[in-house]
Design a protein around this motif. Structure first.
Motif, PDB file in Angstrom:
ATOM      1  N   VAL A   2     122.121 135.760 117.043  1.00  0.00           N
ATOM      2  CA  VAL A   2     121.453 136.108 118.169  1.00  0.00           C
ATOM      3  C   VAL A   2     119.590 134.620 117.305  1.00  0.00           C
ATOM      4  O   VAL A   2     119.260 134.908 116.155  1.00  0.00           O
ATOM      5  N   GLN A   3     118.732 134.445 119.011  1.00  0.00           N
ATOM      6  CA  GLN A   3     117.457 134.072 118.332  1.00  0.00           C
ATOM      7  C   GLN A   3     116.726 134.850 119.616  1.00  0.00           C
ATOM      8  O   GLN A   3     116.945 135.315 120.416  1.00  0.00           O
ATOM      9  N   LEU A   4     115.818 135.174 118.208  1.00  0.00           N
ATOM     10  CA  LEU A   4     114.198 136.081 119.303  1.00  0.00           C
ATOM     11  C   LEU A   4     113.331 135.535 119.098  1.00  0.00           C
ATOM     12  O   LEU A   4     112.801 135.000 118.243  1.00  0.00           O
ATOM     13  N   VAL A   5     113.086 135.456 120.601  1.00  0.00           N
ATOM     14  CA  VAL A   5     111.270 134.542 120.851  1.00  0.00           C
ATOM     15  C   VAL A   5     110.536 135.013 121.081  1.00  0.00           C
ATOM     16  O   VAL A   5     110.453 135.028 122.719  1.00  0.00           O
ATOM     17  N   GLU A   6     109.721 135.779 120.886  1.00  0.00           N
ATOM     18  CA  GLU A   6     107.967 135.899 121.089  1.00  0.00           C
ATOM     19  C   GLU A   6     107.015 135.386 121.768  1.00  0.00           C
ATOM     20  O   GLU A   6     106.676 134.040 121.367  1.00  0.00           O
ATOM     21  N   SER A   7     106.624 135.834 122.815  1.00  0.00           N
ATOM     22  CA  SER A   7     104.995 135.622 123.478  1.00  0.00           C
ATOM     23  C   SER A   7     104.275 136.534 123.919  1.00  0.00           C
ATOM     24  O   SER A   7     104.383 137.393 123.602  1.00  0.00           O
ATOM     25  N   GLY A   8     103.382 136.092 124.157  1.00  0.00           N
ATOM     26  CA  GLY A   8     101.916 136.768 124.743  1.00  0.00           C
ATOM     27  C   GLY A   8     100.788 137.942 124.234  1.00  0.00           C
ATOM     28  O   GLY A   8      99.575 137.978 124.255  1.00  0.00           O
ATOM     29  N   GLY A   9     101.323 137.181 122.339  1.00  0.00           N
ATOM     30  CA  GLY A   9     100.095 138.114 122.132  1.00  0.00           C
ATOM     31  C   GLY A   9      98.413 137.064 122.417  1.00  0.00           C
ATOM     32  O   GLY A   9      98.373 135.944 123.301  1.00  0.00           O
ATOM     33  N   CYS A  22     109.858 139.594 124.941  1.00  0.00           N
ATOM     34  CA  CYS A  22     110.891 138.998 123.874  1.00  0.00           C
ATOM     35  C   CYS A  22     111.812 138.361 124.137  1.00  0.00           C
ATOM     36  O   CYS A  22     112.755 139.181 124.640  1.00  0.00           O
ATOM     37  N   VAL A  23     112.604 136.865 124.559  1.00  0.00           N
ATOM     38  CA  VAL A  23     113.550 136.977 124.939  1.00  0.00           C
ATOM     39  C   VAL A  23     114.790 136.919 123.972  1.00  0.00           C
ATOM     40  O   VAL A  23     114.152 136.204 123.220  1.00  0.00           O
ATOM     41  N   TYR A  24     115.629 137.626 124.538  1.00  0.00           N
ATOM     42  CA  TYR A  24     117.124 137.114 123.372  1.00  0.00           C
ATOM     43  C   TYR A  24     118.078 136.042 123.864  1.00  0.00           C
ATOM     44  O   TYR A  24     118.076 136.874 125.295  1.00  0.00           O
ATOM     45  N   SER A  25     118.658 135.965 122.467  1.00  0.00           N
ATOM     46  CA  SER A  25     119.173 134.879 123.218  1.00  0.00           C
ATOM     47  C   SER A  25     120.667 134.839 122.347  1.00  0.00           C
ATOM     48  O   SER A  25     120.661 135.067 121.342  1.00  0.00           O
ATOM     49  N   GLY A  26     121.897 135.319 123.138  1.00  0.00           N
ATOM     50  CA  GLY A  26     123.495 135.428 122.737  1.00  0.00           C
ATOM     51  C   GLY A  26     123.403 136.809 122.933  1.00  0.00           C
ATOM     52  O   GLY A  26     123.111 137.091 124.228  1.00  0.00           O
ATOM     53  N   THR A  27     125.107 137.054 122.575  1.00  0.00           N
ATOM     54  CA  THR A  27     125.888 138.235 123.393  1.00  0.00           C
ATOM     55  C   THR A  27     125.408 139.544 123.292  1.00  0.00           C
ATOM     56  O   THR A  27     124.704 140.146 122.034  1.00  0.00           O
ATOM     57  N   PHE A  28     125.447 140.949 124.360  1.00  0.00           N
ATOM     58  CA  PHE A  28     125.952 141.037 123.864  1.00  0.00           C
ATOM     59  C   PHE A  28     124.051 142.857 123.911  1.00  0.00           C
ATOM     60  O   PHE A  28     123.810 143.545 123.183  1.00  0.00           O
ATOM     61  N   VAL A  92     100.478 141.029 113.406  1.00  0.00           N
ATOM     62  CA  VAL A  92     101.540 140.183 114.076  1.00  0.00           C
ATOM     63  C   VAL A  92     102.657 141.014 114.738  1.00  0.00           C
ATOM     64  O   VAL A  92     102.920 141.526 113.856  1.00  0.00           O
ATOM     65  N   TYR A  93     102.873 140.954 115.845  1.00  0.00           N
ATOM     66  CA  TYR A  93     104.242 141.608 116.485  1.00  0.00           C
ATOM     67  C   TYR A  93     105.190 140.834 116.043  1.00  0.00           C
ATOM     68  O   TYR A  93     105.324 140.237 116.757  1.00  0.00           O
ATOM     69  N   TYR A  94     106.227 141.891 115.767  1.00  0.00           N
ATOM     70  CA  TYR A  94     107.693 140.781 115.907  1.00  0.00           C
ATOM     71  C   TYR A  94     108.653 141.872 116.671  1.00  0.00           C
ATOM     72  O   TYR A  94     108.661 142.827 116.771  1.00  0.00           O
ATOM     73  N   CYS A  95     109.535 140.928 117.102  1.00  0.00           N
ATOM     74  CA  CYS A  95     110.634 141.457 118.847  1.00  0.00           C
ATOM     75  C   CYS A  95     112.301 141.123 117.049  1.00  0.00           C
ATOM     76  O   CYS A  95     112.357 140.387 116.115  1.00  0.00           O
ATOM     77  N   ASN A  96     112.762 142.682 116.760  1.00  0.00           N
ATOM     78  CA  ASN A  96     113.497 142.947 115.887  1.00  0.00           C
ATOM     79  C   ASN A  96     115.083 143.394 116.782  1.00  0.00           C
ATOM     80  O   ASN A  96     115.046 144.465 117.759  1.00  0.00           O
ATOM     81  N   TRP A 103     114.940 138.206 113.680  1.00  0.00           N
ATOM     82  CA  TRP A 103     113.873 138.581 113.420  1.00  0.00           C
ATOM     83  C   TRP A 103     113.316 137.429 114.583  1.00  0.00           C
ATOM     84  O   TRP A 103     114.064 136.554 114.210  1.00  0.00           O
ATOM     85  N   GLY A 104     112.146 137.785 115.467  1.00  0.00           N
ATOM     86  CA  GLY A 104     111.862 136.531 115.892  1.00  0.00           C
ATOM     87  C   GLY A 104     110.340 135.657 114.701  1.00  0.00           C
ATOM     88  O   GLY A 104     110.235 136.721 114.109  1.00  0.00           O
ATOM     89  N   GLN A 105     109.502 134.958 115.303  1.00  0.00           N
ATOM     90  CA  GLN A 105     109.041 134.537 114.793  1.00  0.00           C
ATOM     91  C   GLN A 105     107.759 135.124 114.347  1.00  0.00           C
ATOM     92  O   GLN A 105     106.293 134.814 113.861  1.00  0.00           O
ATOM     93  N   GLY A 106     107.304 136.087 115.722  1.00  0.00           N
ATOM     94  CA  GLY A 106     106.210 136.966 116.105  1.00  0.00           C
ATOM     95  C   GLY A 106     104.836 136.164 116.382  1.00  0.00           C
ATOM     96  O   GLY A 106     104.717 135.110 116.669  1.00  0.00           O
ATOM     97  N   THR A 107     104.430 137.122 117.056  1.00  0.00           N
ATOM     98  CA  THR A 107     103.066 136.496 117.643  1.00  0.00           C
ATOM     99  C   THR A 107     101.900 137.384 117.907  1.00  0.00           C
ATOM    100  O   THR A 107     101.665 138.644 117.107  1.00  0.00           O
ATOM    101  N   GLN A 108     100.068 136.445 117.284  1.00  0.00           N
ATOM    102  CA  GLN A 108      99.859 137.342 116.836  1.00  0.00           C
ATOM    103  C   GLN A 108      98.399 138.108 117.811  1.00  0.00           C
ATOM    104  O   GLN A 108      98.447 137.513 119.001  1.00  0.00           O
ATOM    105  N   VAL A 109      98.517 139.038 117.419  1.00  0.00           N
ATOM    106  CA  VAL A 109      97.594 140.764 118.250  1.00  0.00           C
ATOM    107  C   VAL A 109      96.442 140.730 117.434  1.00  0.00           C
ATOM    108  O   VAL A 109      96.108 141.188 116.616  1.00  0.00           O
ATOM    109  N   THR A 110      94.736 139.943 118.478  1.00  0.00           N
ATOM    110  CA  THR A 110      93.606 140.043 117.407  1.00  0.00           C
ATOM    111  C   THR A 110      93.342 141.095 118.695  1.00  0.00           C
ATOM    112  O   THR A 110      92.908 140.510 119.769  1.00  0.00           O
ATOM    113  N   VAL A 111      92.159 142.003 117.964  1.00  0.00           N
ATOM    114  CA  VAL A 111      91.802 142.984 118.891  1.00  0.00           C
ATOM    115  C   VAL A 111      90.216 142.851 118.479  1.00  0.00           C
ATOM    116  O   VAL A 111      90.325 143.913 116.977  1.00  0.00           O
TER     117      VAL A 111
END
Length: 113
Positions: A2-9, A22-28, A92-96, A103-111
């Motif tokens: 499984v590969q997870l790729v986050e975006s949008g931060g 978070c885009v999921y590559s893999g099965t199920f 940093v927000y992570y998809c799991n 886990w994804g690589q994470g995407t930074q959110v700064t407020v």
């Protein structure tokens, strides 16, 4: 596998909104419970939201009423809509794939205040 790729931060002012993907590559994917975690500097990674394959969701108390997790099984994607953002949401927000080592690589959110 499984590969997870986050975006949008990004950088947003307090009170603003962001949507993470978070885009999921893999099965199920459609049967997988997915989760969003975050890790602020100097703090442990913590669970933000979780969504089951059937769409049932749950949230950390700190984000209830402000964040919404959703999924599109046709696109193998899970989203985190974040509204009314606060400086304490900065992390940093992570998809799991929940309860897995994927886990994804994470995407930074700064407020900013």
């Amino acid at each position: 596998q499984v590969q997870l790729v986050e975006s949008g931060g990004g950088l947003v002012q307090a009170g603003g909104s962001l949507r993470l993907s978070c885009v999921y590559s893999g099965t199920f994917f459609s049967s997988s419970t997915m989760a969003w975690y975050r890790q602020a500097p100097g703090k442990q990674r913590s669970l933000v939201a979780v969504i089951s394959g059937g769409g049932r969701s749950d949230y950390a108390d700190s984000v209830k009423g402000r964040f919404t997790v959703s999924r599109d099984n046709a696109k193998n994607t899970v989203y985190l809509q974040m509204n009314s953002l606060k400086p304490e949401d900065t992390a940093v927000y992570y998809c799991n794939k929940h309860l897995s080592g994927y886990w994804g690589q994470g995407t930074q959110v700064t407020v900013s205040s």
